[in-house]
Enzyme design. Sequence first.
Site, PDB file in Angstrom:
ATOM      1  N   ALA A  75      21.050  12.640  22.183  1.00 46.92           N
ATOM      2  CA  ALA A  75      22.009  13.745  22.191  1.00 46.92           C
ATOM      3  C   ALA A  75      23.430  13.284  21.864  1.00 46.92           C
ATOM      4  O   ALA A  75      24.213  14.042  21.294  1.00 46.92           O
ATOM      5  CB  ALA A  75      21.979  14.452  23.545  1.00 46.92           C
ATOM      6  N   THR A  76      23.765  12.041  22.208  1.00 47.44           N
ATOM      7  CA  THR A  76      25.106  11.542  21.872  1.00 47.44           C
ATOM      8  C   THR A  76      25.299  11.510  20.363  1.00 47.44           C
ATOM      9  O   THR A  76      26.334  11.963  19.848  1.00 47.44           O
ATOM     10  CB  THR A  76      25.324  10.139  22.473  1.00 47.44           C
ATOM     11  OG1 THR A  76      25.387  10.240  23.896  1.00 47.44           O
ATOM     12  CG2 THR A  76      26.634   9.525  21.964  1.00 47.44           C
ATOM     13  N   GLN A 181      20.808  19.070  28.917  1.00 48.77           N
ATOM     14  CA  GLN A 181      20.406  19.337  30.299  1.00 48.77           C
ATOM     15  C   GLN A 181      19.709  20.682  30.461  1.00 48.77           C
ATOM     16  O   GLN A 181      19.290  21.029  31.570  1.00 48.77           O
ATOM     17  CB  GLN A 181      21.640  19.305  31.212  1.00 48.77           C
ATOM     18  CG  GLN A 181      22.256  17.932  31.381  1.00 48.77           C
ATOM     19  CD  GLN A 181      21.421  16.993  32.231  1.00 48.77           C
ATOM     20  OE1 GLN A 181      20.428  17.399  32.828  1.00 48.77           O
ATOM     21  NE2 GLN A 181      21.813  15.727  32.287  1.00 48.77           N
ATOM     22  N   SER A 201      17.823  16.023  23.736  1.00 41.24           N
ATOM     23  CA  SER A 201      17.567  14.644  24.147  1.00 41.24           C
ATOM     24  C   SER A 201      16.120  14.487  24.577  1.00 41.24           C
ATOM     25  O   SER A 201      15.563  15.362  25.250  1.00 41.24           O
ATOM     26  CB  SER A 201      18.501  14.264  25.303  1.00 41.24           C
ATOM     27  OG  SER A 201      18.130  13.028  25.871  1.00 41.24           O
ATOM     28  N   HIS A 203      14.946  11.803  26.576  1.00 40.92           N
ATOM     29  CA  HIS A 203      14.777  11.205  27.903  1.00 40.92           C
ATOM     30  C   HIS A 203      15.215  12.099  29.055  1.00 40.92           C
ATOM     31  O   HIS A 203      15.049  11.731  30.214  1.00 40.92           O
ATOM     32  CB  HIS A 203      15.494   9.852  27.977  1.00 40.92           C
ATOM     33  CG  HIS A 203      16.980   9.921  28.156  1.00 40.92           C
ATOM     34  ND1 HIS A 203      17.591   9.737  29.368  1.00 40.92           N
ATOM     35  CD2 HIS A 203      17.973  10.135  27.264  1.00 40.92           C
ATOM     36  CE1 HIS A 203      18.901   9.837  29.221  1.00 40.92           C
ATOM     37  NE2 HIS A 203      19.156  10.076  27.956  1.00 40.92           N
ATOM     38  N   THR A 241      15.141   4.727   9.112  1.00 41.27           N
ATOM     39  CA  THR A 241      13.696   4.772   9.324  1.00 41.27           C
ATOM     40  C   THR A 241      13.388   5.476  10.643  1.00 41.27           C
ATOM     41  O   THR A 241      13.923   5.122  11.696  1.00 41.27           O
ATOM     42  CB  THR A 241      13.109   3.349   9.361  1.00 41.27           C
ATOM     43  OG1 THR A 241      13.381   2.712   8.107  1.00 41.27           O
ATOM     44  CG2 THR A 241      11.612   3.387   9.595  1.00 41.27           C
ATOM     45  N   CYS A 326      27.043   8.331  32.013  1.00 40.75           N
ATOM     46  CA  CYS A 326      27.877   7.796  30.937  1.00 40.75           C
ATOM     47  C   CYS A 326      29.277   7.438  31.410  1.00 40.75           C
ATOM     48  O   CYS A 326      30.057   6.846  30.666  1.00 40.75           O
ATOM     49  CB  CYS A 326      27.963   8.805  29.800  1.00 40.75           C
ATOM     50  SG  CYS A 326      26.375   9.095  28.999  1.00 40.75           S
TER      51      CYS A 326
END
Length: 382
Positions: A75-76, A181, A201, A203, A241, A326
């Site tokens: 997501a970053t 989120q 995201s 994870h 890739t 973060c």
Amino acid sequence: MKKPVYLDYAATTPVDPAVADEMFRYLTPDGFFGNPASRSHGFGWQAEAAVESARNQVASLIHADPREIVWTSGATESDNLAIKGAVAGHDNPHIITSTVEHKAVVDTCAWLEEQGVEVTWLEPGRDGIVQPQQVFAALKPETTLVSLMLVNNELGCITDIITIGAELRSRGVLFHVDAAQAAGKMAVDVTTMPVDFMSLSGHKVYGPKGVGALYVRRSPDVRVQAQIHGGGHERGMRSGTLPTHQIVGMGKAFALAQSCLEDEADDLERLRTLFLEGLHDLPGVTLNGSEASRVPGIVNLSFEGVDGESLMLGLRNLAVSSGSACASATVEPSYVLRGIGLSDELAHRALRFSFGRYTTAEEIEFASGHIVDVVTRLRAVR
């Protein structure tokens, strides 16, 4: 409890065992390990088919066209690609965002501001929610992009994306939403949410780290300028890739989330209620953020008379956080809590508790009792 209780699901989730099993099939010599960009042999075709199947699974969770899903490293990167890519090439662009966004948005907008891009920073109220009228009042003729998160990662509160997006679309202003989120925690439907870009995201939804996606609307066609060059992958928007095993894992995780979305939301609501009931007799506890508009899996609490860092150290049997992962390397109070008007003192007294798929009622009862014991002991020795 035999091991620490994990209550930091907003930072990351464990990979679902079914996801891990699926990923393993795309790693080893007897599996489908090919490069999905290798179109001259079967190994590449198999990998490409797996990538496209996962693209369909991710798109399905948010009701998007699979062609609108661009793979990223998380997501970053999605936030960076959407924001930088949307304003690139515009003369005198103007961005609207808020002071309580994820660092991936805050730092990206701050960097663009240093490059001469005008940024308007909105400040939410004590409930942590940016109101639609705040956004509308900040609009200018040159406004290029608005970037707001759907669910705040520290507070769990929900932004009124539909109302904001409808007005922005009528004015031709691009809208980026960080939904890291939100996806898998609440219904997300880009057919009813008027957004142009949406960051996702892996994870945060029981998939692997290191993979994410950016939804980029196709009708009408919206484009971003690539920030990574070298091969023109992902319709020229993101070269590199593709990590087949991670993408397959994210697709499987999103498919699982879609299959149990309502049941998990109900379970998390019950756990949240049980957790807060366990703290009911502990005085001086304040809930930060909106009580009405929020997801059930995130609870941010301030404890009167107890420093948050000391409390976290005392809660050795709980894995919790004082804010976003973060920003956890700093001892400064949460910028999100300060952004909703809390003093440094109150912000220092706050902890974030977040629940997930593998949290049990037994763990919640233990956690609330442990918190009561530790807070009472710390207050007694002040």
